[in-house]
Scaffold this active site. Structure first.
Site, PDB file in Angstrom:
ATOM      1  N   GLY A  34      -2.059   8.868  -2.901  1.00 15.13           N
ATOM      2  CA  GLY A  34      -3.375   9.161  -2.344  1.00 15.13           C
ATOM      3  C   GLY A  34      -4.422   8.793  -3.372  1.00 15.13           C
ATOM      4  O   GLY A  34      -4.244   9.056  -4.570  1.00 15.13           O
ATOM      5  N   ALA A  35      -5.504   8.175  -2.944  1.00 18.83           N
ATOM      6  CA  ALA A  35      -6.483   7.641  -3.886  1.00 18.83           C
ATOM      7  C   ALA A  35      -6.957   8.676  -4.896  1.00 18.83           C
ATOM      8  O   ALA A  35      -7.033   8.396  -6.104  1.00 18.83           O
ATOM      9  CB  ALA A  35      -7.676   7.074  -3.113  1.00 18.83           C
ATOM     10  N   TYR A 104       0.493   7.830   9.133  1.00 20.12           N
ATOM     11  CA  TYR A 104       0.760   8.854  10.145  1.00 20.12           C
ATOM     12  C   TYR A 104       0.068  10.129   9.674  1.00 20.12           C
ATOM     13  O   TYR A 104       0.687  11.032   9.115  1.00 20.12           O
ATOM     14  CB  TYR A 104       2.268   9.043  10.317  1.00 20.12           C
ATOM     15  CG  TYR A 104       2.981   7.758  10.657  1.00 20.12           C
ATOM     16  CD1 TYR A 104       3.149   7.367  11.977  1.00 20.12           C
ATOM     17  CD2 TYR A 104       3.443   6.914   9.651  1.00 20.12           C
ATOM     18  CE1 TYR A 104       3.779   6.168  12.305  1.00 20.12           C
ATOM     19  CE2 TYR A 104       4.070   5.711   9.955  1.00 20.12           C
ATOM     20  CZ  TYR A 104       4.235   5.351  11.275  1.00 20.12           C
ATOM     21  OH  TYR A 104       4.853   4.152  11.581  1.00 20.12           O
ATOM     22  N   ARG A 105      -1.260  10.141   9.871  1.00 19.40           N
ATOM     23  CA  ARG A 105      -2.072  11.225   9.305  1.00 19.40           C
ATOM     24  C   ARG A 105      -2.906  11.958  10.348  1.00 19.40           C
ATOM     25  O   ARG A 105      -3.600  12.923  10.011  1.00 19.40           O
ATOM     26  CB  ARG A 105      -2.978  10.659   8.216  1.00 19.40           C
ATOM     27  CG  ARG A 105      -4.054   9.758   8.742  1.00 19.40           C
ATOM     28  CD  ARG A 105      -4.718   8.851   7.713  1.00 19.40           C
ATOM     29  NE  ARG A 105      -4.917   9.385   6.399  1.00 19.40           N
ATOM     30  CZ  ARG A 105      -5.306   8.632   5.356  1.00 19.40           C
ATOM     31  NH1 ARG A 105      -5.513   7.324   5.524  1.00 19.40           N
ATOM     32  NH2 ARG A 105      -5.473   9.158   4.165  1.00 19.40           N
ATOM     33  N   ASN A 165     -13.569   2.401  -1.151  1.00 19.61           N
ATOM     34  CA  ASN A 165     -12.175   2.444  -0.703  1.00 19.61           C
ATOM     35  C   ASN A 165     -12.063   2.391   0.824  1.00 19.61           C
ATOM     36  O   ASN A 165     -11.369   3.204   1.446  1.00 19.61           O
ATOM     37  CB  ASN A 165     -11.504   3.721  -1.235  1.00 19.61           C
ATOM     38  CG  ASN A 165     -10.126   3.447  -1.813  1.00 19.61           C
ATOM     39  OD1 ASN A 165      -9.453   2.505  -1.400  1.00 19.61           O
ATOM     40  ND2 ASN A 165      -9.710   4.264  -2.742  1.00 19.61           N
ATOM     41  N   ARG A 167     -11.059   1.821   4.520  1.00 16.81           N
ATOM     42  CA  ARG A 167      -9.793   1.684   5.226  1.00 16.81           C
ATOM     43  C   ARG A 167     -10.076   1.310   6.681  1.00 16.81           C
ATOM     44  O   ARG A 167     -10.468   2.166   7.487  1.00 16.81           O
ATOM     45  CB  ARG A 167      -8.992   2.995   5.168  1.00 16.81           C
ATOM     46  CG  ARG A 167      -8.477   3.354   3.784  1.00 16.81           C
ATOM     47  CD  ARG A 167      -7.403   2.385   3.328  1.00 16.81           C
ATOM     48  NE  ARG A 167      -6.804   2.766   2.059  1.00 16.81           N
ATOM     49  CZ  ARG A 167      -7.229   2.367   0.868  1.00 16.81           C
ATOM     50  NH1 ARG A 167      -8.288   1.572   0.792  1.00 16.81           N
ATOM     51  NH2 ARG A 167      -6.627   2.743  -0.229  1.00 16.81           N
ATOM     52  N   GLY A 227     -10.343  -7.852  -8.640  1.00 16.87           N
ATOM     53  CA  GLY A 227      -8.923  -8.176  -8.618  1.00 16.87           C
ATOM     54  C   GLY A 227      -8.550  -9.182  -9.685  1.00 16.87           C
ATOM     55  O   GLY A 227      -8.818  -8.971 -10.871  1.00 16.87           O
ATOM     56  N   ALA A 255      -3.834  -0.204  -7.866  1.00 14.81           N
ATOM     57  CA  ALA A 255      -4.535  -0.811  -8.998  1.00 14.81           C
ATOM     58  C   ALA A 255      -6.007  -0.399  -9.029  1.00 14.81           C
ATOM     59  O   ALA A 255      -6.570  -0.158 -10.100  1.00 14.81           O
ATOM     60  CB  ALA A 255      -4.417  -2.332  -8.937  1.00 14.81           C
ATOM     61  N   ASP A 257      -7.342   2.388  -8.006  1.00 16.57           N
ATOM     62  CA  ASP A 257      -7.467   3.773  -8.478  1.00 16.57           C
ATOM     63  C   ASP A 257      -7.288   3.848  -9.987  1.00 16.57           C
ATOM     64  O   ASP A 257      -7.999   4.585 -10.678  1.00 16.57           O
ATOM     65  CB  ASP A 257      -6.432   4.658  -7.782  1.00 16.57           C
ATOM     66  CG  ASP A 257      -6.579   4.645  -6.271  1.00 16.57           C
ATOM     67  OD1 ASP A 257      -7.723   4.548  -5.791  1.00 16.57           O
ATOM     68  OD2 ASP A 257      -5.549   4.732  -5.579  1.00 16.57           O
TER      69      ASP A 257
END
Length: 312
Positions: A34-35, A104-105, A165, A167, A227, A255, A257
């Site tokens: 988890g971040a 699956y959250r 971040n 998503r 990156g 990476a 985080d």
């Protein structure tokens, strides 16, 4: 008391051994990721005190996550829910942005968190409060939770650190933009890649202009994660760039985080802006040499050994 407090969902993680979609008979490893807990663990390994706040299901996976994070020296403040389960993530290893990952959250314990689940004492003594754009996306109550946490920390003088971040699986970028802008405006430090920072300003821009436009929204530190191109930062009007470190990439997940943790670590150590970017790129690169969300996070001893080479 912890130097840095983080707040957000951590899920059980099934990581397949081979890239691509899982199939019947796929082998893998059970862990967690988890971040926000990734950042807390990375900071602990770098010698700082950190705390992670969240909710987990009162189940075997929740117990595994809590004990695993605590074993890394992170202080935890976790509510265990009997009515909501621990979330689950399934992913395969990846050496680029293209990867298989499935969450699956929905209805998870963390997604049910709200403002009543935190108090001022949870943030006592914190120098930095760090969170990502993932948490307010989980539910409207989680968004309100983050607003209360920010207000609490700002009133006590803690710096606010926000990693966009984004998503896409949680919501569309354009739909998310207003919320990201809101939290960016409250933050002292903002982290993101080109796509994420572009979401904040509403258009694609050259890197220097992008940094400046995000800074106009309020943060004094804007850090662009590039990156394999390295990183750039704009801090108090000073623009810096740092190339990437050449390493053999095993898995890029986590990476970002580790990069954030490296930057915050150098900030806590009162290092100048160039050293913050050097440490961030080093920590982010090393995270790519190990599969898993946080397992490749470097220790203070590793950092000290590498320090001479990093500044050359």
């Amino acid at each position: 008391m912890a130097d840095v407090v983080t707040l957000g969902e951590t899920m059980a993680l099934w990581r397949t051994d081979q890239p691509g979609l899982p199939v019947n008979g796929s082998r893998g490893t059970l862990g967690f990721g988890g971040a926000d807990s990734n950042v807390a663990i990375a900071l602990s390994r770098l010698g700082h005190t950190s705390k992670w706040i969240s909710a987990l299901g009162d189940d075997e996976l929740g117990a595994m996550i809590a004990s695993g994070i605590e074993s890394e020296g992170v202080e935890t403040s976790v509510q265990f829910s009997k009515s909501h389960p621990t979330g689950l993530m399934v992913k395969s290893p990846s050496k680029s942005k293209e990867r298989f990952v499935s969450f699956y959250r929905s209805g998870s314990a963390a997604s049910s968190m709200g403002p009543a689940d935190i108090a001022e004492a949870d943030f006592e003594g914190a120098k930095i409060f760090h969170f990502s754009g993932i948490t307010p996306m989980l539910s409207s109550s989680c968004a309100e939770l983050m607003r209360k946490a920010i207000d609490t920390c700002k009133s006590s003088g803690a710096a606010i650190s926000f990693d966009v971040n984004h998503r896409p699986a949680l919501w569309d970028g354009q739909t998310a933009r207003a919320t990201y802008k809101e939290f960016c405006g409250e933050a002292d430090l903002v982290f993101g890649d080109r796509e994420e920072l572009s979401l904040l300003v509403g258009e694609d821009l050259a890197d220097l202009e992008l940094l400046s436009r995000v800074a106009e929204l309020g943060p004094t530190h804007v850090v662009l994660k590039l990156g394999d191109e390295g990183a750039m930062s704009l801090c108090d009007g000073e623009v810096l760039a740092r190339p990437a470190i050449n390493i053999e990439v095993i898995d890029t997940v986590g990476a970002g985080d580790a990069f954030v943790a490296g930057y915050l670590s150098a900030l806590l150590d009162d290092e100048p802006a160039d050293e913050r970017l050097i440490r961030a790129t080093y920590c982010g690169a090393q995270a790519c040499t190990n599969p898993g969300d946080w397992e490749g996070s470097v220790t203070r001893d590793q950092l000290d050994v590498a320090r001479g080479e990093l500044v050359s």
